[in-house]
Structure formats: C-alpha cells, structure tokens
Enzyme design. Structure first.
Site, mmCIF file in Angstrom:
data_model
loop_
_atom_site.group_PDB
_atom_site.id
_atom_site.type_symbol
_atom_site.label_atom_id
_atom_site.label_comp_id
_atom_site.label_asym_id
_atom_site.label_seq_id
_atom_site.Cartn_x
_atom_site.Cartn_y
_atom_site.Cartn_z
ATOM 1 N N CYS A 91 -0.176 -9.321 -12.075
ATOM 2 C CA CYS A 91 -1.160 -9.943 -11.188
ATOM 3 C C CYS A 91 -0.611 -11.231 -10.578
ATOM 4 C CB CYS A 91 -2.446 -10.234 -11.955
ATOM 5 S SG CYS A 91 -3.722 -11.011 -10.927
ATOM 6 N N GLU A 194 3.616 -0.740 -1.566
ATOM 7 C CA GLU A 194 3.866 -0.484 -0.140
ATOM 8 C C GLU A 194 4.016 1.003 0.186
ATOM 9 O OE1 GLU A 194 3.643 -2.736 3.324
ATOM 10 O OE2 GLU A 194 3.406 -3.337 1.218
#
Length: 326
Positions: A91, A194
């Site tokens: 995170c 991505e």
C-alpha cells in the site's frame, strides 16, 4: 483497493467470469485484537463459505507492522474459514506508510520475514499465507531481498506490483523486474500493475514470465477483461506482446447494464443511503474509459444524489422493477 473493490463490486465482477480468486480490501491491524464481526463486515463472503455468490474464493488481506498482533488477528481470521490469509506490503498511502505499514515495510526485509513467520505459525498448516509487495519504497534496489525474506518467512505465494511506492500509480509498470524476482525465489509469483487490456496482459506475461496475473483498476474499468485474458489460455510467459488493445469489450454494454443494475440493488440494500449514489457514479466513472454508454450515463447522473431518482433511471433502461424503498 480500499473504498472501491469491496464485497459489493466483488460480487458483481465475479459474475463476469475469468476470475480464479479475489483478495479483499486490506483490514487494518494496529494494536488491537479485532473481533470476528470486523472481519465478517469487510469480508461478508465468510458467511458464504469464503466465496462470492458466483462461487469465487476470497482471500482476506491484513495490513499492519507488528508481527505478534498480526499473528493473533490472523488466528481469529483463520477460525472463520477463509481461503487463506494475505498480507499487504504494497500500500502506497501516506497515512499507512507514516505508521510503518504497507510499502514502508519494504525498507526492513528482516521485519518482513518475522511478520510472515509469525502469521504462518498462527494459522493452520494447510492454509495458504500469501503476500503482496511493491518493488520497494523509494527505489527497487532491495526488491529481490524483500521477496526472499517473504519466502523465508513462509509465504506460499507472492504477488508483485511492478512499481515502487514512489512510482505510485504512474505508468509504466516495470514487469521485467518481476522476472528478476522470479529468478531468485521458489514460490509462485503473480504479476500485477498497469494491466488494462489483453495486449497489456500479453506483454506482462512476456516480460515477467508469469502466467498468473492480478487485475485491479483494469478489471473495474472493463468487467470482461479477466474473461478475455482467460480465453488466451494459462499463458507460459512467452506471449508475443501483440494483442487487440482497442478491441471491443468482451462484455457488451447491453449485457453489462443488467449487472450495473444488480450492483445498484446491492448498494441500495447494503450501504448507507448517503453513500449510495456516489458508489454508482464511482463505478460509472471507471466504466466510461471503455464504454461510451457509461460516459452518457455518468453525465446524466453526475448531479443526482437521490437514490430513488436513480432507481427510476435504471428501471427505465433495464425494464426491471428496481424501486427500493428508503
């Protein structure tokens, strides 16, 4: 993906097909032993044998930095019968990193190993304990060292988001660095970051050497993406890198719209009324990147906050009795 891929959207997206397993939003562990109801609130699939209603297993994810506290909470979670426990070391949120959690832990491989070891000992031997990491905090110089530390601590599987915390979510993702990690560890590695379309999936497989991929925002934007990737086969890491990046979505808008309506019904029955309109608009805002019809829907509903107005709007378009009182 806190605040986005919660149990409501997991339910809907797993109906689309192509998804083998989900990971929950992180459950923050500080210095408290959380009661079972906290885990069940964030991962209500625990009441359904640990699966979404489409039958897809869900692995709850813990986030924290104290080995003993994480272990104690993992033991409580394990008693609820999940399909494993996942640990978050990726995170990038400032508030999380400021308190030594998430990607900040990648500065301390020894602590990573102690956390994994403590959690591994706290849950049944048959239960998988997986980990998700980024390439590093400020740079990727210790990526392999961190991966080895997680393996040595007892991780059964590793998901690698191919960017550092400093990279945030800016493209590109450095999929080739996942191949470097695969070269030094013995446990399965899953590539992440991505992957927006089939072409990205093929290139990621080719550069990372991973057959298995984790999808995040790309799946929220295109609910048929996992299905399209599954149609390619398991993959062996040797894809050509060529693919139909601009091909029409596998799930056409007329098929998706009833799922949007189902999503809204779940939002209406499971979330606070003040949050309902915002959740629908949040998903439409993602969908508009792949569906022109979602753009039109988003623009029509952008200023609408009354759930009953949205009830009527969807009922008109889906020819379904969608009215929910309240």
């Amino acid at each position: 993906m806190e605040g986005l891929l919660d149990f409501v959207l997991r339910d809907i997206l797993t109906r689309s097909g192509g998804i083998d397993r989900c990971v929950s939003e992180f459950i923050r562990v500080t210095n408290t032993l959380l009661p079972a109801r906290v885990f069940e609130r964030i991962v209500p699939e625990l009441h359904n044998g640990g699966r979404t209603f489409a039958g897809v297993p869900v692995r709850p994810q813990l986030l924290g930095s104290d080995p003993a506290c994480l272990a104690d909470n993992a033991a409580v979670l394990a008693s609820l019968g999940p399909f494993g426990v996942d640990l978050n070391f990726g995170c990038p949120a400032k508030v999380v990193n400021r308190h030594g959690g998430g990607a900040a832990l990648l500065e301390d491989p020894e602590l990573l190993s102690r956390i994994l070891c403590a959690v591994r000992r706290a849950v049944p031997a048959h239960m998988p304990v997986s980990a998700k990491m980024r390439l590093g905090l400020h740079d990727d110089k210790r990526a392999e060292e961190c991966a080895l530390a997680l393996q040595e601590g007892g991780a059964t599987e590793l998901v690698v988001h191919a960017r550092t915390k400093a990279d945030a979510y800016r493209p590109p993702a450095y999929w080739e660095r996942i191949a470097d990690i695969r070269a030094v560890v013995r446990i399965p590695v899953i590539a992440n970051g991505e992957i927006w379309n089939v072409q990205d999936a093929l290139r990621c497989r080719a550069l990372s050497g991973c057959g298995d991929l984790m999808l995040g925002r790309g799946m929220v934007t295109d609910p048929g993406l996992a299905l399209a990737i599954a149609a390619l086969g398991d993959g062996d890491g040797h894809g050509s890198g060529e693919g139909p990046a601009d091909a029409a979505p596998v799930i056409a808008w007329p098929t998706l719209l009833p799922l949007v309506a189902d999503f809204w019904q779940l939002v209406r029955t499971r979330l606070d009324r003040k949050k309902q309109a915002g959740r629908l608009k949040q998903w439409l805002n993602f969908l508009r990147h792949r569906y022109p019809q979602a753009t039109a829907a988003y623009l029509e509903l952008r200023t609408v906050n009354d759930p009953q107005v949205i009830d009527r709007w969807l009922a008109e378009r889906c020819a379904l009795p969608l009215t929910v009182s309240g």
